[in-house]
Motif scaffolding. Sequence first.
Motif, PDB file in Angstrom:
ATOM      1  N   LYS A  30      -6.323  -7.823   3.315  1.00 54.60           N
ATOM      2  CA  LYS A  30      -5.804  -6.839   4.271  1.00 54.60           C
ATOM      3  C   LYS A  30      -4.575  -6.121   3.717  1.00 54.60           C
ATOM      4  CE  LYS A  30      -7.483  -8.917   8.567  1.00 54.60           C
ATOM      5  NZ  LYS A  30      -7.127  -9.301   9.946  1.00 54.60           N
ATOM      6  N   LEU A  31      -3.733  -6.852   3.020  1.00 57.33           N
ATOM      7  CA  LEU A  31      -2.547  -6.234   2.420  1.00 57.33           C
ATOM      8  C   LEU A  31      -2.952  -5.186   1.393  1.00 57.33           C
ATOM      9  CD1 LEU A  31       0.509  -6.061   1.917  1.00 57.33           C
ATOM     10  CD2 LEU A  31       0.258  -7.958   0.286  1.00 57.33           C
ATOM     11  N   HIS A  32      -3.922  -5.533   0.546  1.00 54.63           N
ATOM     12  CA  HIS A  32      -4.361  -4.587  -0.481  1.00 54.63           C
ATOM     13  C   HIS A  32      -4.990  -3.347   0.157  1.00 54.63           C
ATOM     14  CE1 HIS A  32      -5.563  -3.353  -4.508  1.00 54.63           C
ATOM     15  NE2 HIS A  32      -6.728  -2.993  -3.984  1.00 54.63           N
ATOM     16  N   ALA A  33      -5.810  -3.541   1.180  1.00 51.99           N
ATOM     17  CA  ALA A  33      -6.434  -2.397   1.857  1.00 51.99           C
ATOM     18  C   ALA A  33      -5.377  -1.535   2.534  1.00 51.99           C
ATOM     19  CB  ALA A  33      -7.451  -2.892   2.879  1.00 51.99           C
ATOM     20  N   THR A  34      -4.363  -2.161   3.093  1.00 45.09           N
ATOM     21  CA  THR A  34      -3.281  -1.410   3.740  1.00 45.09           C
ATOM     22  C   THR A  34      -2.519  -0.573   2.723  1.00 45.09           C
ATOM     23  OG1 THR A  34      -3.039  -3.124   5.453  1.00 45.09           O
ATOM     24  CG2 THR A  34      -1.192  -1.616   5.146  1.00 45.09           C
ATOM     25  N   LEU A  35      -2.245  -1.154   1.556  1.00 46.38           N
ATOM     26  CA  LEU A  35      -1.520  -0.435   0.506  1.00 46.38           C
ATOM     27  C   LEU A  35      -2.339   0.720  -0.072  1.00 46.38           C
ATOM     28  CD1 LEU A  35       0.035  -3.450  -1.410  1.00 46.38           C
ATOM     29  CD2 LEU A  35       1.352  -1.563  -0.442  1.00 46.38           C
ATOM     30  N   SER A  36      -3.600   0.437  -0.397  1.00 41.59           N
ATOM     31  CA  SER A  36      -4.414   1.421  -1.111  1.00 41.59           C
ATOM     32  C   SER A  36      -5.057   2.443  -0.198  1.00 41.59           C
ATOM     33  CB  SER A  36      -5.504   0.711  -1.928  1.00 41.59           C
ATOM     34  OG  SER A  36      -6.376  -0.003  -1.072  1.00 41.59           O
ATOM     35  N   TYR A  37      -5.154   2.144   1.091  1.00 43.37           N
ATOM     36  CA  TYR A  37      -5.843   3.046   2.011  1.00 43.37           C
ATOM     37  C   TYR A  37      -4.859   3.658   3.008  1.00 43.37           C
ATOM     38  CZ  TYR A  37      -9.051   4.509   5.741  1.00 43.37           C
ATOM     39  OH  TYR A  37      -9.717   5.224   6.700  1.00 43.37           O
ATOM     40  N   ASP A  38      -4.252   2.811   3.856  1.00 40.69           N
ATOM     41  CA  ASP A  38      -3.369   3.326   4.896  1.00 40.69           C
ATOM     42  C   ASP A  38      -2.106   3.969   4.327  1.00 40.69           C
ATOM     43  OD1 ASP A  38      -2.499   3.207   7.936  1.00 40.69           O
ATOM     44  OD2 ASP A  38      -0.791   2.515   6.747  1.00 40.69           O
ATOM     45  N   SER A  39      -1.397   3.256   3.468  1.00 40.58           N
ATOM     46  CA  SER A  39      -0.137   3.780   2.933  1.00 40.58           C
ATOM     47  C   SER A  39      -0.371   5.051   2.123  1.00 40.58           C
ATOM     48  CB  SER A  39       0.553   2.728   2.055  1.00 40.58           C
ATOM     49  OG  SER A  39       0.945   1.611   2.826  1.00 40.58           O
ATOM     50  N   TYR A  40      -1.479   5.083   1.408  1.00 41.45           N
ATOM     51  CA  TYR A  40      -1.815   6.254   0.583  1.00 41.45           C
ATOM     52  C   TYR A  40      -1.971   7.501   1.455  1.00 41.45           C
ATOM     53  CZ  TYR A  40      -4.733   9.370  -2.242  1.00 41.45           C
ATOM     54  OH  TYR A  40      -5.269  10.460  -2.889  1.00 41.45           O
ATOM     55  N   TYR A  41      -2.782   7.408   2.511  1.00 44.24           N
ATOM     56  CA  TYR A  41      -3.010   8.566   3.361  1.00 44.24           C
ATOM     57  C   TYR A  41      -1.804   8.880   4.244  1.00 44.24           C
ATOM     58  CZ  TYR A  41      -7.863   8.755   1.917  1.00 44.24           C
ATOM     59  OH  TYR A  41      -8.998   8.879   1.171  1.00 44.24           O
ATOM     60  N   ARG A  42      -1.069   7.856   4.624  1.00 44.76           N
ATOM     61  CA  ARG A  42       0.139   8.082   5.416  1.00 44.76           C
ATOM     62  C   ARG A  42       1.159   8.892   4.604  1.00 44.76           C
ATOM     63  NH1 ARG A  42       1.486   4.917  10.087  1.00 44.76           N
ATOM     64  NH2 ARG A  42      -0.225   3.539   9.534  1.00 44.76           N
ATOM     65  N   GLN A  43       1.245   8.579   3.301  1.00 46.85           N
ATOM     66  CA  GLN A  43       2.153   9.307   2.423  1.00 46.85           C
ATOM     67  C   GLN A  43       1.738  10.781   2.311  1.00 46.85           C
ATOM     68  OE1 GLN A  43       4.915   8.475   1.152  1.00 46.85           O
ATOM     69  NE2 GLN A  43       5.325   9.886  -0.516  1.00 46.85           N
ATOM     70  N   ILE A  44       0.437  11.036   2.178  1.00 48.72           N
ATOM     71  CA  ILE A  44      -0.059  12.410   2.120  1.00 48.72           C
ATOM     72  C   ILE A  44       0.266  13.133   3.432  1.00 48.72           C
ATOM     73  CG2 ILE A  44      -2.122  13.858   1.966  1.00 48.72           C
ATOM     74  CD1 ILE A  44      -3.336  11.769   0.147  1.00 48.72           C
ATOM     75  N   GLY A  45       0.091  12.428   4.558  1.00 49.14           N
ATOM     76  CA  GLY A  45       0.390  13.020   5.857  1.00 49.14           C
ATOM     77  C   GLY A  45       1.841  13.439   5.976  1.00 49.14           C
ATOM     78  N   LEU A  46       2.756  12.598   5.497  1.00 44.11           N
ATOM     79  CA  LEU A  46       4.178  12.936   5.554  1.00 44.11           C
ATOM     80  C   LEU A  46       4.493  14.141   4.664  1.00 44.11           C
ATOM     81  CD1 LEU A  46       5.919   9.437   5.588  1.00 44.11           C
ATOM     82  CD2 LEU A  46       5.880  11.138   7.417  1.00 44.11           C
ATOM     83  N   LYS A  47       3.854  14.206   3.494  1.00 42.21           N
ATOM     84  CA  LYS A  47       4.062  15.356   2.613  1.00 42.21           C
ATOM     85  C   LYS A  47       3.594  16.639   3.300  1.00 42.21           C
ATOM     86  CE  LYS A  47       3.755  13.025  -1.879  1.00 42.21           C
ATOM     87  NZ  LYS A  47       2.953  12.883  -3.140  1.00 42.21           N
ATOM     88  N   TYR A  48       2.440  16.561   3.966  1.00 42.27           N
ATOM     89  CA  TYR A  48       1.938  17.717   4.694  1.00 42.27           C
ATOM     90  C   TYR A  48       2.931  18.132   5.774  1.00 42.27           C
ATOM     91  CZ  TYR A  48      -2.843  17.990   2.825  1.00 42.27           C
ATOM     92  OH  TYR A  48      -3.940  18.184   2.038  1.00 42.27           O
ATOM     93  N   LEU A  49       3.450  17.140   6.501  1.00 44.49           N
ATOM     94  CA  LEU A  49       4.370  17.403   7.599  1.00 44.49           C
ATOM     95  C   LEU A  49       5.631  18.099   7.091  1.00 44.49           C
ATOM     96  CD1 LEU A  49       4.305  16.791  10.643  1.00 44.49           C
ATOM     97  CD2 LEU A  49       5.675  14.758  10.187  1.00 44.49           C
ATOM     98  N   LEU A  50       6.163  17.639   5.975  1.00 47.60           N
ATOM     99  CA  LEU A  50       7.385  18.217   5.397  1.00 47.60           C
ATOM    100  C   LEU A  50       7.157  19.636   4.890  1.00 47.60           C
ATOM    101  CD1 LEU A  50       8.745  15.103   3.457  1.00 47.60           C
ATOM    102  CD2 LEU A  50       9.694  16.122   5.538  1.00 47.60           C
ATOM    103  N   LYS A  51       5.912  19.944   4.509  1.00 45.31           N
ATOM    104  CA  LYS A  51       5.589  21.282   4.031  1.00 45.31           C
ATOM    105  C   LYS A  51       5.150  22.214   5.161  1.00 45.31           C
ATOM    106  CE  LYS A  51       4.202  19.825  -0.627  1.00 45.31           C
ATOM    107  NZ  LYS A  51       3.088  19.757  -1.596  1.00 45.31           N
ATOM    108  N   GLY A  52       5.183  21.693   6.403  1.00 42.61           N
ATOM    109  CA  GLY A  52       4.799  22.512   7.542  1.00 42.61           C
ATOM    110  C   GLY A  52       3.313  22.662   7.722  1.00 42.61           C
ATOM    111  N   ARG A  53       2.537  21.814   7.058  1.00 37.55           N
ATOM    112  CA  ARG A  53       1.086  21.860   7.183  1.00 37.55           C
ATOM    113  C   ARG A  53       0.632  20.839   8.213  1.00 37.55           C
ATOM    114  NH1 ARG A  53      -1.208  21.156   1.235  1.00 37.55           N
ATOM    115  NH2 ARG A  53      -3.181  21.499   2.348  1.00 37.55           N
ATOM    116  N   PRO A  54      -0.540  21.028   8.827  1.00 37.51           N
ATOM    117  CA  PRO A  54      -1.047  20.040   9.798  1.00 37.51           C
ATOM    118  C   PRO A  54      -1.177  18.663   9.152  1.00 37.51           C
ATOM    119  CG  PRO A  54      -2.343  22.052   9.880  1.00 37.51           C
ATOM    120  CD  PRO A  54      -1.448  22.174   8.679  1.00 37.51           C
ATOM    121  N   ALA A  55      -0.577  17.658   9.772  1.00 41.81           N
ATOM    122  CA  ALA A  55      -0.530  16.308   9.181  1.00 41.81           C
ATOM    123  C   ALA A  55      -1.679  15.449   9.685  1.00 41.81           C
ATOM    124  CB  ALA A  55       0.812  15.654   9.484  1.00 41.81           C
TER     125      ALA A  55
END
Length: 349
Positions: free
Chosen positions: A256-281
């Motif tokens: 579960k830890l590995h899936a959280t790191l490689s899946y959830d954290s990965y997409y969450r990071q992309i979402g935050l980048k989108y948010l900071l650039k003013g794009r739909p997160a």
Amino acid sequence: MMQSYSCPEISIIIPVRNGLPFIKECLESVFRQTSAQWEVLIGDNGSTDGTREYLASLSDCRVSIFNHESNLGISGNLNFLFKRAKAPICQILCADDYFINEASLSTILAYWQSAPSDLGFAFALNEGAHSSLMRFERKCLLDFYPVGSSCEHFFLFGNIPGNLSNVSLRTSILDSCGFFATDFRSALDYEFWARASENFGMGVLKNVLTHIRRHANTASVYLNVKGEEIAEKEKIILWLYLKLKEKYPSLLFFLKLHATLSYDSYYRQIGLKYLLKGRPAYYLFLQAHQDSEFMLSRILKWCVFIISAGGKFGLMLSAKYLHRKMEQHQEEILKSKVHAAVLKMSQAH
């Protein structure tokens, strides 16, 4: 006059949609191949950029072109082409990619001539390894994965063949495995290879045979504008997790830890980048409020995200730990089987 081959050794499957900037180079790389006994099947998914006009100008009798009246999607296009392939072996070559040298097809055919009978598909390597996890993945790759033995690597490293254009396969496995799932648009290849590996062996050609082009209009981009691949990958990873859960019950937390790191954290990071650039997160909001059996709880997901700096730290450690533990588990099973066999022989005597 170009010689016509009614029984080609290999069929090259080329799906295309608005590929005019690249498909000329793609086909030229095929025409340059030293192995001439091939056929090309091109499925055009409603191009409007002049691709159809260019394809209509081709006169090579080894090239078959199919213009679809409506967009079948990548899965539907691939399934359509595979059903019409004449050769026992197929090589996928997306329209924006190309063979890196004149011997690419010869290398692929030579590999299949000595392949074990249960090998269903094989993939060549991507050019370069751009992260520490990819380099570790390369070190862990086997030459051959027997039937049902690759789910660990699919779970640890994701879609290990990398790109459709890296893969060659027995044409017959499409019918045996039910073809590409048409409800998967972005992760269709990941889903099919993971599913096919349960019934067929998977091989690795330790060569780089195709150049995978990265550009803004690649399918992985336009099919994932709103994070569509998240739901698709969730289905695949859950399926893999449930298999590994039964196989390695003592490793549930680390899975579960590995899936959280490689899946959830990965997409969450992309979402935050989108948010900071003013794009739909979309990435952030789709992930932030869902519970999945293969991941940690919502609170722990945020903790892991913060501690790992968006999945940048810790992923390698979890991959190495799980890989080592899985290998140890498999060695113990092998030892127990050998011990049982020796004991049975001694009792027989």
